[in-house]
Design a protein around this motif. Structure first.
Motif, PDB file in Angstrom:
ATOM      1  N   LYS A  48       0.851  -1.188   0.000  1.00 28.36           N
ATOM      2  CA  LYS A  48       0.000   0.000   0.000  1.00 28.36           C
ATOM      3  C   LYS A  48       0.883   1.233   0.000  1.00 28.36           C
ATOM      4  CE  LYS A  48      -4.257  -1.592   2.199  1.00 28.36           C
ATOM      5  NZ  LYS A  48      -5.207  -1.364   3.310  1.00 28.36           N
ATOM      6  N   TYR A  49       0.411   2.274  -0.700  1.00 29.31           N
ATOM      7  CA  TYR A  49       1.123   3.548  -0.724  1.00 29.31           C
ATOM      8  C   TYR A  49       0.086   4.661  -0.745  1.00 29.31           C
ATOM      9  CZ  TYR A  49       4.197   7.346  -2.243  1.00 29.31           C
ATOM     10  OH  TYR A  49       4.886   8.532  -2.334  1.00 29.31           O
ATOM     11  N   VAL A  50       0.101   5.523   0.244  1.00 27.59           N
ATOM     12  CA  VAL A  50      -0.835   6.639   0.428  1.00 27.59           C
ATOM     13  C   VAL A  50      -2.290   6.256   0.108  1.00 27.59           C
ATOM     14  CG1 VAL A  50       0.898   8.431   0.192  1.00 27.59           C
ATOM     15  CG2 VAL A  50      -0.294   7.669  -1.858  1.00 27.59           C
ATOM     16  N   GLY A  51      -2.698   5.104   0.624  1.00 28.76           N
ATOM     17  CA  GLY A  51      -4.086   4.677   0.466  1.00 28.76           C
ATOM     18  C   GLY A  51      -4.385   3.858  -0.778  1.00 28.76           C
ATOM     19  N   PHE A  52      -3.416   3.740  -1.676  1.00 32.79           N
ATOM     20  CA  PHE A  52      -3.595   2.927  -2.868  1.00 32.79           C
ATOM     21  C   PHE A  52      -2.955   1.557  -2.648  1.00 32.79           C
ATOM     22  CE2 PHE A  52      -4.041   7.205  -4.378  1.00 32.79           C
ATOM     23  CZ  PHE A  52      -4.967   7.128  -5.398  1.00 32.79           C
ATOM     24  N   GLU A  53      -3.582   0.526  -3.221  1.00 29.99           N
ATOM     25  CA  GLU A  53      -3.025  -0.814  -3.133  1.00 29.99           C
ATOM     26  C   GLU A  53      -2.401  -1.177  -4.484  1.00 29.99           C
ATOM     27  OE1 GLU A  53      -6.931  -2.329  -2.033  1.00 29.99           O
ATOM     28  OE2 GLU A  53      -6.774  -0.385  -1.051  1.00 29.99           O
ATOM     29  N   PHE A  54      -1.146  -1.631  -4.456  1.00 25.69           N
ATOM     30  CA  PHE A  54      -0.420  -1.998  -5.665  1.00 25.69           C
ATOM     31  C   PHE A  54      -0.140  -3.496  -5.647  1.00 25.69           C
ATOM     32  CE2 PHE A  54       0.393   2.451  -5.075  1.00 25.69           C
ATOM     33  CZ  PHE A  54       0.437   2.982  -6.348  1.00 25.69           C
ATOM     34  N   ASP A  55      -0.284  -4.127  -6.808  1.00 27.16           N
ATOM     35  CA  ASP A  55       0.004  -5.559  -6.944  1.00 27.16           C
ATOM     36  C   ASP A  55       0.678  -5.774  -8.291  1.00 27.16           C
ATOM     37  OD1 ASP A  55       0.137  -8.268  -6.616  1.00 27.16           O
ATOM     38  OD2 ASP A  55      -2.005  -8.637  -6.860  1.00 27.16           O
ATOM     39  N   THR A  57       2.363  -8.128 -11.059  1.00 29.98           N
ATOM     40  CA  THR A  57       2.425  -9.498 -11.571  1.00 29.98           C
ATOM     41  C   THR A  57       3.001  -9.462 -12.981  1.00 29.98           C
ATOM     42  OG1 THR A  57       0.217  -9.427 -12.580  1.00 29.98           O
ATOM     43  CG2 THR A  57       0.344 -10.073 -10.247  1.00 29.98           C
ATOM     44  N   GLU A  58       3.033 -10.609 -13.623  1.00 31.62           N
ATOM     45  CA  GLU A  58       3.529 -10.679 -15.001  1.00 31.62           C
ATOM     46  C   GLU A  58       2.650  -9.869 -15.955  1.00 31.62           C
ATOM     47  OE1 GLU A  58       6.352 -12.097 -16.211  1.00 31.62           O
ATOM     48  OE2 GLU A  58       6.861 -12.367 -14.101  1.00 31.62           O
ATOM     49  N   LYS A  59       1.348  -9.763 -15.660  1.00 35.26           N
ATOM     50  CA  LYS A  59       0.428  -9.017 -16.527  1.00 35.26           C
ATOM     51  C   LYS A  59       0.667  -7.513 -16.460  1.00 35.26           C
ATOM     52  CE  LYS A  59      -3.509 -12.201 -16.505  1.00 35.26           C
ATOM     53  NZ  LYS A  59      -4.931 -12.357 -16.145  1.00 35.26           N
ATOM     54  N   GLY A  60       1.146  -7.055 -15.316  1.00 33.46           N
ATOM     55  CA  GLY A  60       1.355  -5.628 -15.126  1.00 33.46           C
ATOM     56  C   GLY A  60       1.147  -5.258 -13.675  1.00 33.46           C
ATOM     57  N   ILE A  61       0.814  -4.007 -13.420  1.00 35.36           N
ATOM     58  CA  ILE A  61       0.627  -3.518 -12.059  1.00 35.36           C
ATOM     59  C   ILE A  61      -0.832  -3.094 -11.873  1.00 35.36           C
ATOM     60  CG2 ILE A  61       1.322  -1.788 -10.362  1.00 35.36           C
ATOM     61  CD1 ILE A  61       3.986  -1.573 -11.916  1.00 35.36           C
ATOM     62  N   THR A  62      -1.497  -3.724 -10.924  1.00 34.51           N
ATOM     63  CA  THR A  62      -2.863  -3.341 -10.583  1.00 34.51           C
ATOM     64  C   THR A  62      -2.810  -2.245  -9.529  1.00 34.51           C
ATOM     65  OG1 THR A  62      -3.696  -5.568 -11.030  1.00 34.51           O
ATOM     66  CG2 THR A  62      -5.080  -4.135  -9.690  1.00 34.51           C
ATOM     67  N   VAL A  63      -3.499  -1.136  -9.805  1.00 27.09           N
ATOM     68  CA  VAL A  63      -3.605  -0.028  -8.863  1.00 27.09           C
ATOM     69  C   VAL A  63      -5.052  -0.006  -8.384  1.00 27.09           C
ATOM     70  CG1 VAL A  63      -3.306   2.443  -8.499  1.00 27.09           C
ATOM     71  CG2 VAL A  63      -1.845   1.247 -10.156  1.00 27.09           C
ATOM     72  N   SER A  64      -5.228  -0.176  -7.091  1.00 27.60           N
ATOM     73  CA  SER A  64      -6.573  -0.383  -6.564  1.00 27.60           C
ATOM     74  C   SER A  64      -6.879   0.563  -5.405  1.00 27.60           C
ATOM     75  CB  SER A  64      -6.704  -1.836  -6.085  1.00 27.60           C
ATOM     76  OG  SER A  64      -7.837  -2.015  -5.283  1.00 27.60           O
ATOM     77  N   GLN A  65      -8.172   0.859  -5.237  1.00 30.82           N
ATOM     78  CA  GLN A  65      -8.679   1.560  -4.055  1.00 30.82           C
ATOM     79  C   GLN A  65      -9.815   0.750  -3.435  1.00 30.82           C
ATOM     80  OE1 GLN A  65      -9.199   5.444  -6.228  1.00 30.82           O
ATOM     81  NE2 GLN A  65      -8.482   6.265  -4.280  1.00 30.82           N
ATOM     82  N   ARG A  66      -9.679  -0.558  -3.477  1.00 29.53           N
ATOM     83  CA  ARG A  66     -10.768  -1.428  -3.016  1.00 29.53           C
ATOM     84  C   ARG A  66     -11.123  -1.179  -1.560  1.00 29.53           C
ATOM     85  NH1 ARG A  66      -7.756  -5.565  -6.368  1.00 29.53           N
ATOM     86  NH2 ARG A  66      -9.075  -5.935  -8.194  1.00 29.53           N
ATOM     87  N   ASP A  67     -10.111  -1.044  -0.709  1.00 28.78           N
ATOM     88  CA  ASP A  67     -10.402  -0.829   0.714  1.00 28.78           C
ATOM     89  C   ASP A  67     -11.126   0.492   0.924  1.00 28.78           C
ATOM     90  OD1 ASP A  67      -9.292  -3.232   1.366  1.00 28.78           O
ATOM     91  OD2 ASP A  67      -7.419  -2.419   2.169  1.00 28.78           O
ATOM     92  N   TYR A  68     -10.668   1.540   0.243  1.00 30.02           N
ATOM     93  CA  TYR A  68     -11.324   2.843   0.396  1.00 30.02           C
ATOM     94  C   TYR A  68     -12.755   2.797  -0.148  1.00 30.02           C
ATOM     95  CZ  TYR A  68     -12.221   7.831   0.261  1.00 30.02           C
ATOM     96  OH  TYR A  68     -12.782   9.072   0.448  1.00 30.02           O
ATOM     97  N   ALA A  69     -12.941   2.075  -1.257  1.00 28.78           N
ATOM     98  CA  ALA A  69     -14.277   1.998  -1.867  1.00 28.78           C
ATOM     99  C   ALA A  69     -15.298   1.386  -0.907  1.00 28.78           C
ATOM    100  CB  ALA A  69     -14.216   1.194  -3.160  1.00 28.78           C
ATOM    101  N   PHE A 151      -7.445  -0.213 -11.693  1.00 29.65           N
ATOM    102  CA  PHE A 151      -7.063  -0.247 -13.097  1.00 29.65           C
ATOM    103  C   PHE A 151      -5.738  -0.967 -13.221  1.00 29.65           C
ATOM    104  CE2 PHE A 151      -5.300   3.756 -11.599  1.00 29.65           C
ATOM    105  CZ  PHE A 151      -4.030   3.805 -12.171  1.00 29.65           C
ATOM    106  N   LEU A 152      -5.427  -1.444 -14.432  1.00 28.74           N
ATOM    107  CA  LEU A 152      -4.223  -2.223 -14.692  1.00 28.74           C
ATOM    108  C   LEU A 152      -3.271  -1.435 -15.574  1.00 28.74           C
ATOM    109  CD1 LEU A 152      -2.700  -4.988 -14.554  1.00 28.74           C
ATOM    110  CD2 LEU A 152      -3.888  -5.585 -16.678  1.00 28.74           C
ATOM    111  N   VAL A 153      -2.036  -1.289 -15.111  1.00 28.76           N
ATOM    112  CA  VAL A 153      -0.968  -0.718 -15.930  1.00 28.76           C
ATOM    113  C   VAL A 153      -0.235  -1.912 -16.530  1.00 28.76           C
ATOM    114  CG1 VAL A 153       1.100   0.713 -15.971  1.00 28.76           C
ATOM    115  CG2 VAL A 153      -0.771   1.272 -14.406  1.00 28.76           C
ATOM    116  N   LYS A 154      -0.472  -2.163 -17.824  1.00 29.31           N
ATOM    117  CA  LYS A 154       0.105  -3.333 -18.472  1.00 29.31           C
ATOM    118  C   LYS A 154       1.591  -3.157 -18.732  1.00 29.31           C
ATOM    119  CE  LYS A 154      -3.926  -5.076 -20.975  1.00 29.31           C
ATOM    120  NZ  LYS A 154      -4.416  -5.486 -22.315  1.00 29.31           N
ATOM    121  N   ASN A 155       2.262  -4.301 -18.840  1.00 30.49           N
ATOM    122  CA  ASN A 155       3.649  -4.293 -19.310  1.00 30.49           C
ATOM    123  C   ASN A 155       3.598  -4.028 -20.811  1.00 30.49           C
ATOM    124  OD1 ASN A 155       6.231  -4.805 -20.209  1.00 30.49           O
ATOM    125  ND2 ASN A 155       6.482  -6.660 -18.986  1.00 30.49           N
ATOM    126  N   LEU A 156       4.014  -2.850 -21.228  1.00 27.05           N
ATOM    127  CA  LEU A 156       3.884  -2.436 -22.631  1.00 27.05           C
ATOM    128  C   LEU A 156       5.089  -2.801 -23.482  1.00 27.05           C
ATOM    129  CD1 LEU A 156       2.284   1.098 -22.133  1.00 27.05           C
ATOM    130  CD2 LEU A 156       1.137  -1.084 -22.526  1.00 27.05           C
TER     131      LEU A 156
END
Length: 202
Positions: A48-55, A57-69, A151-156
């Motif tokens: 977690k970073y300033v309320g955002f959750e980052f994950d 993986t091979e697909k890319g980086i998921t940036v989430s606000q699930r807990d806040y939502a 949202f997903l930041v894909k490996n481009l």
């Protein structure tokens, strides 16, 4: 940079750092920062970073606000009150409208661009709001509960194939009975396979 090659980036919010880069960057910048500032905890790939959750993986980086939502609690308006669409809001109802608009604003700017117009529209109704505006707020709160906030930041791939695309639109006189207008934009980075990652929106 080494020559003209970017080797890393670092951002900070108060005493929280977020960095990415190669081994040279970690050694020349991150390690030296760690010598100066006492770091309580370091995390990678999933954090977690300033309320955002980052994950990451091979697909890319998921940036989430699930807990806040989860803090956006759907609410019901009594049926008889909901029908009084042109009645002024009570003080308590105006407070509820502000609360929902604030939470939608944080989600909209962070991971849910689909909520930004609803938030803008609500924020113009704090003073002279009607029951119909509270009905819209209730609908928006349900939308948050019924859909995911990420949202997903894909490996481009190699940066040589990237382009930057800006899409924008505007609507004249669509707020406050034709008094105000809105505009919006989104900036994405796209590769030659048409995969894209969002950079910013408003």
């Amino acid at each position: 940079q080494q020559g003209r090659k970017l080797i890393g980036v670092i951002i900070s919010h108060v005493d929280d750092f977020l960095h990415a880069g190669n081994d040279d960057f970690k050694e020349s910048v991150v390690r030296k920062l760690a010598e100066i500032f006492q770091m309580g905890k370091t995390e990678a790939k999933q954090f977690k970073y300033v309320g955002f959750e980052f994950d990451q993986t091979e697909k890319g980086i998921t940036v989430s606000q699930r807990d806040y939502a989860k803090e956006v609690t759907p609410f019901d308006i009594k049926p008889e009150r909901a029908k009084q669409v042109d009645d002024d809001l009570t003080i308590e109802e105006k407070s509820l409208l502000r609360k929902v608009a604030g939470k939608l604003g944080w989600l909209g700017r962070g991971s849910r661009p689909d909520l930004t117009f609803a938030q803008v529209e609500m924020s113009t109704r704090f003073v002279n709001g009607k029951v119909k505006d509270l009905n819209q707020a209730a609908k928006a709160a349900r939308k948050v509960k019924d859909s995911d906030s990420f949202f997903l930041v894909k490996n481009l791939g190699p940066v040589e194939g990237w382009t930057v695309e800006v899409d924008t639109d505007a609507y004249l006189a669509n707020l406050n009975e034709g008094v105000d207008s809105t505009g919006g934009f989104v900036v994405v980075v796209k590769n030659d396979k048409l995969d894209c990652a969002p950079v910013t929106w408003q």
